[in-house]
Scaffold this active site. Structure first.
Site, mmCIF file in Angstrom:
data_model
loop_
_atom_site.group_PDB
_atom_site.id
_atom_site.type_symbol
_atom_site.label_atom_id
_atom_site.label_comp_id
_atom_site.label_asym_id
_atom_site.label_seq_id
_atom_site.Cartn_x
_atom_site.Cartn_y
_atom_site.Cartn_z
ATOM 1 C CE LYS A 115 -3.366 20.885 29.286
ATOM 2 N NZ LYS A 115 -3.661 22.261 29.551
ATOM 3 C CE LYS A 195 -10.771 16.717 37.593
ATOM 4 N NZ LYS A 195 -9.504 17.352 37.774
ATOM 5 C CE LYS A 198 -17.701 23.206 29.835
ATOM 6 N NZ LYS A 198 -17.945 24.411 30.568
HETATM 7 P P1 AMP Z 1 -10.720 22.888 34.477
HETATM 8 O O1 AMP Z 1 -11.546 23.860 33.698
HETATM 9 O O2 AMP Z 1 -11.004 21.451 34.172
HETATM 10 O O3 AMP Z 1 -9.252 23.250 34.463
HETATM 11 O O4 AMP Z 1 -11.164 23.059 35.980
HETATM 12 C C1 AMP Z 1 -11.102 24.262 36.685
HETATM 13 C C2 AMP Z 1 -11.003 23.967 38.159
HETATM 14 O O5 AMP Z 1 -12.052 23.077 38.577
HETATM 15 C C3 AMP Z 1 -9.697 23.259 38.549
HETATM 16 O O6 AMP Z 1 -9.237 23.845 39.753
HETATM 17 C C4 AMP Z 1 -10.072 21.834 38.766
HETATM 18 O O7 AMP Z 1 -9.280 21.225 39.746
HETATM 19 C C5 AMP Z 1 -11.528 21.909 39.202
HETATM 20 N N1 AMP Z 1 -12.239 20.726 38.716
HETATM 21 C C6 AMP Z 1 -12.552 20.452 37.435
HETATM 22 N N2 AMP Z 1 -13.233 19.289 37.339
HETATM 23 C C7 AMP Z 1 -13.352 18.808 38.598
HETATM 24 C C8 AMP Z 1 -13.945 17.627 39.177
HETATM 25 N N3 AMP Z 1 -14.565 16.731 38.422
HETATM 26 N N4 AMP Z 1 -13.859 17.458 40.515
HETATM 27 C C9 AMP Z 1 -13.233 18.370 41.290
HETATM 28 N N5 AMP Z 1 -12.664 19.495 40.813
HETATM 29 C C10 AMP Z 1 -12.708 19.719 39.498
#
Ligand code: AMP
Length: 326
Positions: A115, A195, A198
């Site tokens: 980060k 991946k 958003k």
């Molecule tokens: P984030 O808001 O990106 O931290 O995501 C919240 C949760 O969703 C985390 O546990 C991530 O591992 C899961 N997550 C986010 N994007 C993906 C994705 N494209 N595929 C699988 N899991 C995801």
């Protein structure tokens, strides 16, 4: 015997997308409905302060995330469901953990390094983020933490912190273990080698709240072309989604057609659009109702915080005595 305590949180990023659903929420629902665990799920609003979210947006997004998790199936009768900042003990314990954690150990955290590599200036909050995470878990004496591979290091740190505390003040906290979940990685619709996220832009994701016609439009634009003669990652992603959301028979038919080269991507996209939008029909209704009836939403969150606080307060009572501030 009491059930193992599982603690997990999600940042209030607003509308959940199908990557969040398959990667995190679905797993929580399975853990919740297995009846084998005592589950604490919280909205990590304090963690999101390490980003740049404006106050009004944060307030709004906490509500949306809460409504969406409830609409997806988090059941406040089975799971202690609350907003992190409503239970003050999280931050109190985090301070105490700050005082037993060597700086050098935090400096090793790869997520912090990643980060800071992207940011111009890092706050102390970003640096001590895993300490608050340890407090989130240990305040409920959590012993299992469902995480993906990228969070394993933080759970190890939680275990270290418990040990540092226990060595200094006496045995109290359990050594939490990660519960590594097989998380399907959902890829972007427009750049399927990345991946789904958003941050890539609205066209890359399908949000759970999206109406059938929006899903049709998004999937119409999804990339299916092969890159450099390799197996098309976009097609693989769409097939993966069909497998997760649809029935086995339809998935196998498309898989076979893909193998023998008779697949029509238009058909795959149309079938997948209907499958995904049908899957979330009741989600959309429940979400809309909860966001209309914010009194009900507030009550659920207030009750959840009360339940969580009861446990957190008891554990903090012991911690305060152990460290000599009571
Ligand atoms: P984030 O808001 O990106 O931290 O995501 C919240 C949760 O969703 C985390 O546990 C991530 O591992 C899961 N997550 C986010 N994007 C993906 C994705 N494209 N595929 C699988 N899991 C995801």
């Amino acid at each position: 015997m009491s059930k193992p305590v599982i603690v997990s949180g999600v940042q209030p990023t607003g509308n959940l997308h199908i990557g969040n659903y398959l990667g995190a929420v679905k797993n929580w629902l399975e853990l919740q409905n297995s009846g084998k665990y005592q589950l604490y799920i919280f909205i990590a609003d304090l963690h999101s302060l390490t980003g740049k979210i404006p106050a009004e947006q944060l307030r709004e997004q906490v509500k949306i995330t809460a409504a969406e998790l409830l609409a997806a199936g988090i059941d406040p009768d089975k799971t202690t469901f609350f907003v992190q900042s409503h239970v003050f003990e999280h931050t109190e314990l985090a301070w105490i953990f700050n005082c037993v954690s060597p700086m050098g150990e935090l400096d090793r955290m790869t997520q912090y390094k990643d980060k800071t590599a992207q940011q111009i200036s890092a706050t102390a909050g970003l640096f001590t983020y895993p300490i608050l995470q340890a407090a989130d878990i240990l305040i409920y004496k959590g012993s299992l933490v469902p995480v993906g591979q990228d969070q394993v290091q933080h759970v190890e740190l939680t275990r270290d912190i418990a040990r540092w505390f226990n060595n200094k003040y006496g045995e109290f906290f359990p050594e939490a273990k990660h519960l590594l979940t097989k998380v399907p990685k959902v890829m972007s619709l427009l750049e399927p080698e990345k991946k789904m996220s958003k941050s890539l832009g609205a066209g890359h994701v399908i949000e759970l709240r999206e109406e059938p016609d929006e899903i049709i439009e998004k999937l119409k634009r999804a990339v299916t072309a092969t890159i450099g003669g390799k197996k098309a990652p976009g097609v693989e992603n769409l097939l993966g989604l069909l497998k997760e959301f649809g029935d086995e028979k339809t998935y196998k038919e498309f898989l076979l057609a893909e193998k023998d080269g008779t697949i029509r991507y238009g058909d795959l996209k149309a079938t997948l659009s209907k499958t995904v939008s049908d899957y979330f029909t009741s989600f959309r209704e429940k979400r809309a109702n909860l966001l209309k009836n914010t009194k009900k939403l507030d009550d659920i969150l207030a009750n959840g915080a009360k339940k969580a606080q009861k446990v957190a307060n008891t554990n903090m009572g012991t911690v305060r005595k152990l460290i000599g501030i009571r």
